[in-house]
Design an enzyme around this catalytic site. Structure first.
Site, PDB file in Angstrom:
ATOM      1  N   HIS A 290       0.858  -1.187   0.000  1.00  8.80           N
ATOM      2  CA  HIS A 290       0.000   0.000   0.000  1.00  8.80           C
ATOM      3  C   HIS A 290       0.893   1.236   0.000  1.00  8.80           C
ATOM      4  CE1 HIS A 290      -3.856   1.975   0.744  1.00  8.80           C
ATOM      5  NE2 HIS A 290      -3.254   2.757   1.626  1.00  8.80           N
ATOM      6  N   ASP A 292       0.526   5.066  -0.037  1.00 15.34           N
ATOM      7  CA  ASP A 292      -0.358   6.230  -0.004  1.00 15.34           C
ATOM      8  C   ASP A 292       0.193   7.279  -0.963  1.00 15.34           C
ATOM      9  OD1 ASP A 292      -2.451   5.505   1.774  1.00 15.34           O
ATOM     10  OD2 ASP A 292      -1.013   5.552   3.416  1.00 15.34           O
ATOM     11  N   ASP A 402      -8.308   1.004   2.072  1.00 16.10           N
ATOM     12  CA  ASP A 402      -8.001   1.979   3.118  1.00 16.10           C
ATOM     13  C   ASP A 402      -8.865   3.236   3.052  1.00 16.10           C
ATOM     14  OD1 ASP A 402      -6.553   2.811   5.333  1.00 16.10           O
ATOM     15  OD2 ASP A 402      -5.042   3.847   4.138  1.00 16.10           O
ATOM     16  N   HIS A 617      -7.133   9.181  -0.853  1.00 16.85           N
ATOM     17  CA  HIS A 617      -7.825   8.985   0.425  1.00 16.85           C
ATOM     18  C   HIS A 617      -7.134   9.558   1.661  1.00 16.85           C
ATOM     19  CE1 HIS A 617      -5.612   4.976   0.342  1.00 16.85           C
ATOM     20  NE2 HIS A 617      -5.321   5.401   1.549  1.00 16.85           N
TER      21      HIS A 617
HETATM   22 ZN   LIG Z   1      -3.861   4.475   2.708  1.00 21.62          ZN
END
Ligand SMILES: [Zn+2]
Length: 1137
Positions: A290, A292, A402, A617
């Site tokens: 993941h 971000d 997420d 997000h």
């Molecule tokens: Zn995230």
């Protein structure tokens, strides 16, 4: 006679004089912790992990160049710089030359260990990123770069780009520490003892089995016994003596590993990846990372994280054939393609060979509470088109592990984007109720369903431990119908991904499962799609699964609808600007002067990509560091600037020499008395509004002459705009059916705004009355008041993310002060007022117009609030509240392509959890026959609390951005009383008008209107027979070609949806000026699905209109693609038009 020497006997001995105790399990369990690391690390198995290590300058030549400031030079630029000699303990950006000692040439593995304490990337001298480095001593430590054969034999030069940030930014979720520095802890050539490394992994797996399988089963206790036995063999064989030679050590390690086969099974090592053979599977392992797209680091750092993480994963794939890795987000692939082309090619090859899997079909893993319906469509349209164009792949699985809650509109959007599966885990973070399912059908507000798996492992960053694998079954809430689960493992958030040790551990866990039934069967080597297909087959195509209807509300992070108000505003304004650009540019491409205007798709796409990027997000929700918001604000400013220019060019293509008229800036355009004000309406439905204009400039006399009302100062004018039968409306005088508005102060000192249908009274700075004059109905309950209010806002750990339930326990209602009457009719009445909270000031105008909120017969007028806020509060949340004498168990809140009801009561814990909820342009509280809506134009946080409706405006959290919401803000909202239900009153339509401004233009010569009758007398696209069906978007087709001499099709895409929540049959009327030769229903990706029959009807103008009959179910989205016979378009043919 027995001889008495039992140990010489075969078979069960007759005599036994040994003490032989049953072990004390807890003590032995503690002993196992002494076999690696810790106090005994110089004599336990840790001491055997490395055969050779050197940092001798003869072998490791280190040179460094540091990039100035926060710059991130490209590779080619960086290697041209002058590097200076460096050594351990210093700081970074080194180039390295390695000379592996000749004597080590035949070792199984030689690696370079580089630990800069921060993140880094290893590049070949030719500019190929080959490996990410995560320094430091956390669980995501990855400091080994394995040298290939070439690098062993001769002098090996390579580069390391070090970035002065950790995996989680510079200071965790606290604001970044600008003075943080990192030291180089290691730059060594290391020869690991691979057998000892493997033994350590065996041992750790055994310990995990003992620790995590807590049930009283044989496997668990036996694993402890075997691990203990390994320690005995090690110690008996002199492993702790430090005196063993290499050969002896190897022999001893081998002896220990043999003991482990008692649990792992004989021959498991030789099986390697074939350990996974066999059909049965319960837990499907998939590597993941993941990243971000921005969070505790800015976008520019994410670009490096992508290259670091994915190069590492490519390396892992080469060493483990069973290894599979999945990555979402077209944006991250695009960055790789643009910034790291050689690595992109390697990734592409791995995608083709099937080890690297794309997923999600989305531009990036966006927030899905706040993006508009159309923006979500674009997330998937741009995402799927990217994946398809580069890799020939469309995703069928949506991947949002997420994001902070999931709108009930999403299932339909996913189905229309070619997807039917959905993966997440975030609801495991709920802080009130436990979500009841792991695998289920999620049914959206329109009835569309997707098959969802919320991994029972409850994370997308599993460490591939025995516990993770076990949770795949023990945490599964739908074992009655399926025993399948997904294990998404690998370090993440800041990137990284799986480590070699995780892939190794899974092999061991599977080997155990091949021998023992007490551990779930884990499998590697498949796709996420294969997992879902298996579930689909196992559950009778989902029919045996439970259903969850409507939104998947996330019971956490409720502050993210409000945090960073200016980012929310940037998002909404950009979405609306892009809508307007596409609408007007489509018309300009049809009706503009022939050959003089080209639909600017090449300029619109980058603006959409910018908007989609900021919907990430952790960006749109307001949960990133300040640097991210500096970038995001710049991006929105660019969208506003370039977008306004595109809109202006499109309008100019239709109305040459026209000029925009601003509500605030003086009008300086040279004008004549022949000039005229027109208004462009991008909503395709009639509207009538009062619009404020600035009449102070030197060219403004002509504007003034058309205004119905001029302010006392002479600067502001108010025009009445009527757009009833065209895209282009004109300015009118007073209408007979208007209800003139006025403002006055009562003898008691109260202030009143009223027209002949509604009245609002302010007493002691609070709203004490909202009165429907025709019905003689008071809407404010006796004794209660409305107005601004703030609450102390001190959530738990996640400051920017959360507003917590207890904030409601300490309310601070505040009073409007310093009232002044600034406008007093006839078409606008207005009060000016001010509120002070601490060091903050809120200047506000409150207005009431003579026009009703819609053209419906019994429509009332809205009270509009325009606030300018100078905000300096911290840990306080500012809201507007209004108590209403309306009784209903539910209030409704607009979401993408529809709305959702949330309780006004708090019966159950599920109701309690919804004390703060996301919404889009409106929220409405109605009972039978009457209701009041709140309209907003840049806010997303609402609440319905008994009789109170509230909008959340601003917060002031200090982590991870210490300056969140500090400074200037402008925003508007309205209170709109209405007769009937929200559908009767067309609240969705009224809220659209509140959000989509009429574009006022000055045209020097009204005769130019006559050549534009297609727009002044007709609406090109309109809906009949279905008041709830809204034309949401009009754009040109994605596959149209716009180069100057194209010969391809001319297509128009019209997206509509049913907004009230009921079945309808709509007639989409297309004006005769738009010669439609073919029409079909498409999905969001614009694949033509169903041809539509074209029927014709008499036109208001000339010729015949095209009518398309479109059936809708409640909240259904319908996309229509029209093919236009471009040769039949009648447009001005010369520059004089
Ligand atoms: Zn995230």
């Amino acid at each position: 006679m027995p001889c008495g020497h039992a140990h010489h006997q075969k078979g069960y001995a007759e005599l036994n004089f040994a003490a032989q105790p049953k072990w004390i399990k807890s003590i032995t369990s503690g002993r196992l912790d002494q076999f690696s690391g810790g106090y005994f690390s110089s004599i336990n198995l840790s001491s055997a992990q490395v055969k050779h290590r050197t940092d001798d300058p003869k072998n490791v030549k280190l040179e460094v160049w540091s990039a100035p400031g926060r710059t991130k030079p490209e590779f080619a630029e960086a290697i041209k710089q002058e590097f200076r000699p460096a050594k351990k303990g210093e700081s970074f950006g080194p180039s390295l030359t390695l000379n592996v000692p000749k004597a080590w040439a035949n070792e199984e593995r030689i690696q370079f260990e580089f630990d800069p304490g921060c993140e880094a990337m290893i590049w070949t001298k030719d500019g190929l990123p080959v490996q990410g480095i995560t320094g430091g001593n956390d669980g995501d430590r990855r400091v080994d770069y394995i040298l290939d054969a070439k690098a062993r034999s001769s002098e090996h030069l390579f580069y390391i780009e070090s970035s002065c940030n950790g995996m989680f930014g510079i200071n965790g979720i606290n604001p970044p520490d600008d003075n943080r520095s990192y030291g180089l802890a290691s730059a060594d050539i290391v020869v690991p003892n691979m057998s000892a490394v493997a033994l350590l992994r065996d041992f750790q797996t055994l310990k995990e089995i003992r620790t995590h399988i807590t049930a009283e089963v044989h496997l668990s206790h036996h694993a402890q016994w075997v691990a203990n036995e390994i320690m005995n063999v090690w110690q008996k064989g002199g492993g702790a003596s430090g005196l063993l030679g290499n050969e002896e050590l190897l022999k001893l390690v081998e002896e220990c590993r043999k003991v482990g086969e008692e649990i792992f099974g004989q021959g498991w090592r030789e099986q390697k990846e074939k350990v996974y053979e066999g059909k049965e599977v319960q837990v499907w392992g998939i590597g993941h990372c993941h990243i971000d797209t921005a969070w505790l680091w800015p976008y520019s750092v994410t670009q490096q994280k992508v290259a670091r993480s994915w190069s590492t994963q490519v390396d892992l794939m080469e060493r483990y054939p069973e290894y599979r890795f999945v990555a979402s987000s077209a944006q991250q692939y695009k960055w790789l393609e643009e910034l790291y082309p050689p690595l992109f090619e390697k990734v592409k090859a791995k995608i083709k060979s099937g080890q690297f899997h794309t997923i999600g079909g989305q531009w990036l893993e966006s927030d899905v509470n706040m993006p508009s319906g159309e923006a979500l469509c674009r997330q998937f349209l741009y995402g799927q088109r990217y994946f398809e164009s580069r890799f020939g792949i469309r995703s069928v699985t949506s991947w949002l592990p997420d994001s902070f809650g999931y709108t009930g509109s999403l299932p339909q959007i996913l189905r229309l984007s070619g997807m039917k599966y959905f993966f997440t885990q975030k609801l495991s973070w709920n802080n009130i109720n436990r979500f009841p399912h792991s695998t289920f059908n999620w049914v959206g507000i329109d009835g569309s369903q997707v098959l969802v798996h919320m991994t029972p492992v409850d994370t997308y960053t599993a460490q591939a431990t025995v516990e993770d694998v076990r949770k795949g079954i023990t945490g599964h809430k739908n074992l009655e119908v399926t025993n399948q689960s997904l294990l998404v493992f690998g370090n993440g958030d800041g990137g990284g991904g799986p480590l070699e040790a995780m892939v190794e551990n899974l092999r061991r866990i599977r080997a155990v499962a091949n021998k023992y039934r007490e551990i779930p069967i884990v499998k590697m080597g498949n796709t996420v799609e294969e997992f879902f297909e298996t579930v689909e087959a196992q559950t009778n195509e989902g029919k045996n699964l439970p259903n969850w209807h409507g939104e998947m509300y996330f019971e956490f992070h409720r502050g993210t609808y409000t945090s960073h108000g200016s980012i929310k505003r940037g998002n909404r304004k950009s979405e609306i600007l892009l809508h307007d650009i596409e609408y007007v540019a489509t018309l300009a491409s049809l009706f503009g002067t022939k050959g003089a205007y080209t639909y600017p798709k090449d300029k619109i796409d980058p603006l959409w990509e910018d908007v989609l990027l900021n919907q990430f997000h952790d960006v749109l929700p307001g949960s990133a560091i300040g640097m991210v918001y500096d970038d995001a604000e710049r991006i929105y400013a660019k969208v506003a600037k370039n977008g306004s220019q595109l809109l202006d060019e499109a309008v100019q293509a239709l109305f040459k020499s026209s000029a925009p008229i601003s509500p605030t800036a003086p009008f300086t355009h040279a004008s004549t008395s022949k000039g005229k004000i027109i208004a462009i309406n991008t909503l395709g439905k009639p509207r009538r509004e009062v619009v404020e204009i600035n009449v102070s400039g030197k060219g403004a006399d002509v504007l003034k002459s058309q205004a119905v009302q001029i302010s006392k100062s002479g600067e502001k004018g108010y025009v009445l705009v009527d757009v009833t039968d065209g895209v282009v409306g004109e300015v009118k005088g007073m209408f007979a059916d208007l209800t003139p508005a006025s403002a006055h102060k009562t003898p008691e000192g109260d202030y009143v705004l009223q027209n002949s249908n509604v009245k609002m009274t302010f007493s002691k700075g609070r709203i004490v009355s909202l009165y429907d004059i025709a019905l003689k109905r008071e809407l404010i309950p006796e004794g209660l008041t409305g107005g601004l209010i703030y609450f102390n806002d001190q959530p738990g750990y996640w400051d920017a993310w959360d507003v917590e339930v207890h904030h409601l326990e300490a309310p601070h209602p505040v009073a409007f002060e310093e009232f002044a009457i600034t406008e007093n009719g006839p078409i606008r009445a207005q009060l000016q007022t001010r509120v002070k909270i601490g060091k903050s000031t809120i200047d506000m105008s409150i207005s009431l117009d003579a026009t009703p909120g819609s053209l419906k017969a019994d429509a009332r007028s809205a009270f509009r609030f325009d606030a300018r806020v100078d905000w300096h509060q911290r840990h306080e949340i500012l809201k507007f509240e209004i108590p209403l004498d309306i009784h209903s168990p539910n209030a409704n809140f607009e979401m993408q392509f529809g709305y959702v009801g949330r309780p006004t009561h708090r019966n159950t814990t599920w109701d309690i959890a919804k004390f703060e909820v996301p919404g889009h342009k409106w929220a409405d509280l109605s009972e039978f026959g009457y209701g009041v809506a709140l309209l907003t134009e840049s806010k997303y946080g609402y609440s319905a609390d008994g009789q109170y409706m509230r909008i959340s405006f601003l917060r002031g959290s200090t982590s991870p951005d210490a300056e969140q919401d500090q400074g200037e803000h402008t925003f508007s909202w309205a209170v709109y009383p209405h007769v009937g239900s929200l559908g009767d009153a067309d609240i969705p339509g009224v809220a659209r008008e509140f959000n989509y401004p009429l574009h006022l233009r000055y045209i020097p010569d009204s005769s130019s209107l006559s050549s534009m009758t297609a727009l002044t007398r007709e609406v090109p696209f309109s809906v009949e027979g279905a008041p709830g069906v809204i034309i949401d978007t009009v754009k040109r087709g994605e596959d149209d070609k716009f180069d100057s001499h194209h010969t391809g099709a001319t297509t128009i895409v019209v997206r509509l949806y049913e907004a009230y929540g009921g079945h309808a049959t709509a007639k989409l009327r297309i004006s005769s000026r738009v010669p439609v030769s073919k029409a079909s229903i498409t999905n969001i990706l614009e694949d033509e699905l169903t041809p539509l029959e074209l029927s014709r009807a008499p036109s208001a103008g000339q010729g015949e209109d095209t009518i398309l009959e479109l059936p809708f179910r409640g909240f259904q989205i319908v996309t229509v693609k029209l093919t236009i016979d471009a040769g039949l378009l009648s447009r001005p043919s010369s520059e004089s038009g």
